[in-house]
Design a protein around this motif. Sequence first.
Motif, PDB file in Angstrom:
ATOM      1  N   GLY A 121       0.785  -1.224   0.000  1.00 26.40           N
ATOM      2  CA  GLY A 121       0.000   0.000   0.000  1.00 26.40           C
ATOM      3  C   GLY A 121       0.816   1.272   0.000  1.00 26.40           C
ATOM      4  N   GLU A 122       2.142   1.165  -0.064  1.00 31.95           N
ATOM      5  CA  GLU A 122       3.018   2.335  -0.078  1.00 31.95           C
ATOM      6  C   GLU A 122       3.770   2.400  -1.403  1.00 31.95           C
ATOM      7  N   ASP A 123       4.345   3.562  -1.669  1.00 32.71           N
ATOM      8  CA  ASP A 123       5.091   3.775  -2.906  1.00 32.71           C
ATOM      9  C   ASP A 123       6.296   2.833  -2.974  1.00 32.71           C
ATOM     10  N   THR A 124       6.553   2.324  -4.150  1.00 36.77           N
ATOM     11  CA  THR A 124       7.704   1.459  -4.380  1.00 36.77           C
ATOM     12  C   THR A 124       8.657   2.176  -5.322  1.00 36.77           C
ATOM     13  N   GLU A 125       9.875   2.435  -4.860  1.00 40.87           N
ATOM     14  CA  GLU A 125      10.879   3.091  -5.682  1.00 40.87           C
ATOM     15  C   GLU A 125      12.153   2.263  -5.689  1.00 40.87           C
ATOM     16  N   HIS A 126      12.772   2.184  -6.842  1.00 38.47           N
ATOM     17  CA  HIS A 126      14.059   1.518  -6.980  1.00 38.47           C
ATOM     18  C   HIS A 126      15.076   2.554  -7.441  1.00 38.47           C
ATOM     19  N   THR A 127      16.261   2.526  -6.856  1.00 36.32           N
ATOM     20  CA  THR A 127      17.322   3.459  -7.220  1.00 36.32           C
ATOM     21  C   THR A 127      18.466   2.676  -7.835  1.00 36.32           C
ATOM     22  N   ILE A 128      18.889   3.131  -9.007  1.00 34.51           N
ATOM     23  CA  ILE A 128      19.945   2.453  -9.752  1.00 34.51           C
ATOM     24  C   ILE A 128      21.122   3.418  -9.878  1.00 34.51           C
ATOM     25  N   THR A 129      22.309   2.930  -9.569  1.00 36.69           N
ATOM     26  CA  THR A 129      23.524   3.712  -9.785  1.00 36.69           C
ATOM     27  C   THR A 129      24.286   3.054 -10.926  1.00 36.69           C
ATOM     28  N   THR A 130      24.507   3.831 -11.977  1.00 42.20           N
ATOM     29  CA  THR A 130      25.205   3.343 -13.159  1.00 42.20           C
ATOM     30  C   THR A 130      26.552   4.043 -13.253  1.00 42.20           C
ATOM     31  N   THR A 131      27.626   3.276 -13.267  1.00 42.73           N
ATOM     32  CA  THR A 131      28.952   3.854 -13.442  1.00 42.73           C
ATOM     33  C   THR A 131      29.231   3.890 -14.944  1.00 42.73           C
ATOM     34  N   CYS A 132      29.652   5.041 -15.426  1.00 40.38           N
ATOM     35  CA  CYS A 132      29.701   5.277 -16.875  1.00 40.38           C
ATOM     36  C   CYS A 132      31.119   5.381 -17.417  1.00 40.38           C
ATOM     37  N   THR A 133      31.280   4.883 -18.632  1.00 41.85           N
ATOM     38  CA  THR A 133      32.543   5.032 -19.362  1.00 41.85           C
ATOM     39  C   THR A 133      32.438   6.131 -20.405  1.00 41.85           C
ATOM     40  N   TYR A 134      31.213   6.546 -20.703  1.00 43.85           N
ATOM     41  CA  TYR A 134      30.987   7.529 -21.761  1.00 43.85           C
ATOM     42  C   TYR A 134      29.947   8.539 -21.295  1.00 43.85           C
ATOM     43  N   TYR A 135      30.183   9.818 -21.630  1.00 45.38           N
ATOM     44  CA  TYR A 135      29.294  10.916 -21.246  1.00 45.38           C
ATOM     45  C   TYR A 135      29.316  11.954 -22.360  1.00 45.38           C
ATOM     46  N   LYS A 136      28.140  12.373 -22.789  1.00 47.12           N
ATOM     47  CA  LYS A 136      28.062  13.467 -23.767  1.00 47.12           C
ATOM     48  C   LYS A 136      26.933  14.397 -23.350  1.00 47.12           C
ATOM     49  N   LEU A 137      27.256  15.682 -23.160  1.00 44.21           N
ATOM     50  CA  LEU A 137      26.290  16.712 -22.813  1.00 44.21           C
ATOM     51  C   LEU A 137      26.022  17.557 -24.050  1.00 44.21           C
ATOM     52  N   ILE A 138      24.755  17.580 -24.470  1.00 49.51           N
ATOM     53  CA  ILE A 138      24.341  18.347 -25.643  1.00 49.51           C
ATOM     54  C   ILE A 138      23.297  19.351 -25.182  1.00 49.51           C
ATOM     55  N   VAL A 139      23.524  20.643 -25.454  1.00 47.82           N
ATOM     56  CA  VAL A 139      22.577  21.691 -25.098  1.00 47.82           C
ATOM     57  C   VAL A 139      22.171  22.413 -26.369  1.00 47.82           C
ATOM     58  N   ASP A 140      20.880  22.374 -26.663  1.00 41.26           N
ATOM     59  CA  ASP A 140      20.334  23.013 -27.866  1.00 41.26           C
ATOM     60  C   ASP A 140      21.094  22.619 -29.131  1.00 41.26           C
ATOM     61  N   GLY A 141      21.444  21.344 -29.220  1.00 38.16           N
ATOM     62  CA  GLY A 141      22.102  20.809 -30.407  1.00 38.16           C
ATOM     63  C   GLY A 141      23.608  20.965 -30.437  1.00 38.16           C
ATOM     64  N   ASN A 142      24.199  21.672 -29.480  1.00 38.79           N
ATOM     65  CA  ASN A 142      25.645  21.873 -29.442  1.00 38.79           C
ATOM     66  C   ASN A 142      26.266  20.902 -28.432  1.00 38.79           C
ATOM     67  N   VAL A 143      27.261  20.142 -28.882  1.00 36.04           N
ATOM     68  CA  VAL A 143      27.967  19.236 -27.971  1.00 36.04           C
ATOM     69  C   VAL A 143      28.880  20.090 -27.096  1.00 36.04           C
ATOM     70  N   GLU A 144      28.533  20.155 -25.823  1.00 38.66           N
ATOM     71  CA  GLU A 144      29.300  20.965 -24.876  1.00 38.66           C
ATOM     72  C   GLU A 144      30.467  20.174 -24.285  1.00 38.66           C
ATOM     73  N   GLU A 146      32.149  16.030 -24.144  1.00 39.63           N
ATOM     74  CA  GLU A 146      32.135  14.613 -24.504  1.00 39.63           C
ATOM     75  C   GLU A 146      33.327  13.949 -23.831  1.00 39.63           C
ATOM     76  N   ILE A 147      33.051  12.904 -23.077  1.00 41.62           N
ATOM     77  CA  ILE A 147      34.092  12.163 -22.365  1.00 41.62           C
ATOM     78  C   ILE A 147      33.932  10.693 -22.707  1.00 41.62           C
ATOM     79  N   ASP A 148      34.975  10.107 -23.269  1.00 41.70           N
ATOM     80  CA  ASP A 148      35.015   8.672 -23.534  1.00 41.70           C
ATOM     81  C   ASP A 148      36.250   8.149 -22.806  1.00 41.70           C
ATOM     82  N   LEU A 149      36.043   7.623 -21.607  1.00 41.02           N
ATOM     83  CA  LEU A 149      37.176   7.210 -20.780  1.00 41.02           C
ATOM     84  C   LEU A 149      37.976   6.090 -21.421  1.00 41.02           C
ATOM     85  N   LEU A 150      37.309   5.125 -22.057  1.00 38.38           N
ATOM     86  CA  LEU A 150      38.024   4.017 -22.687  1.00 38.38           C
ATOM     87  C   LEU A 150      38.714   4.442 -23.979  1.00 38.38           C
ATOM     88  N   GLY A 151      38.150   5.398 -24.681  1.00 37.48           N
ATOM     89  CA  GLY A 151      38.717   5.863 -25.944  1.00 37.48           C
ATOM     90  C   GLY A 151      39.664   7.040 -25.804  1.00 37.48           C
TER      91      GLY A 151
END
Length: 171
Positions: A121-144, A146-151
Motif C-alpha cells: 500500500g506504499e510507494d515502491t521506488e528503486h534506485t539504480i547507480t550506473t557507473t559510466c565510461t561515456y558521457y556526452k552533454l548536448i545543449v540546444d544541439g551543441n555538444v558541450e 564529450e568524455i570517452d574514458l576508454l577511448g
Amino acid sequence: MAMPRKLKNMNVYNDANSYQGLAKTATLPDLARKMEAWRGAGMDGPVKADMGHSDDGLQFEWTIGGMDLISIRQYGVTNASGVPLRFAGAYQRDDTGEVSVVEVILRGRHESYSFGDAEPGEDTEHTITTTCTYYKLIVDGNVEVEIDLLGMVFMVNGVDRLAEQRAAIGL
C-alpha cells in the motif's frame, strides 16, 4: 532582469526504452578532475596539476517507480559500456519562455540496484547507480562536453583536450 533556465520536465531512456511515467529522479554525473598540489622551489604556494578525471568516475543515479525488469536484467553485464542510457530535459526560462533542450548520453553498467522499502500500500521506488565510461552533454544541439574514458576522448565545446596526449602515445 533575467531568470535562470529551470528543469520543467524530463525523461530517461534505457537502451532506447522510454521511462515516461516511470522515472522519478535523475542525478546527472558530476564532472570532476583529479588535482594534485605541487609546490616546488621558488614557488610562494602550491599550484594544482590536473591529473585527469576524478577517481570517483562518472556516476548516474536514477530512481524509478515500481519494478523494472529491463534494468534488472542488465545487472552484472560484463561489458563496461554495455548499458546505453539517455537523459532528456526541458529547461525553461520564465522571463522569456524559451526552452532549452538538454540531452545527456551515457554508456556504462549498473553498479548498484537498491530495491528500497517494500511495504504493501506504499510507494515502491528503486534506485539504480550506473557507473559510466561515456558521457556526452548536448545543449540546444551543441555538444558541450564529450568524455570517452576508454577511448581517451575529452572534448569541451569542440576543443579536443587530449589530442596531443593521444598523438604522443601513438593513438
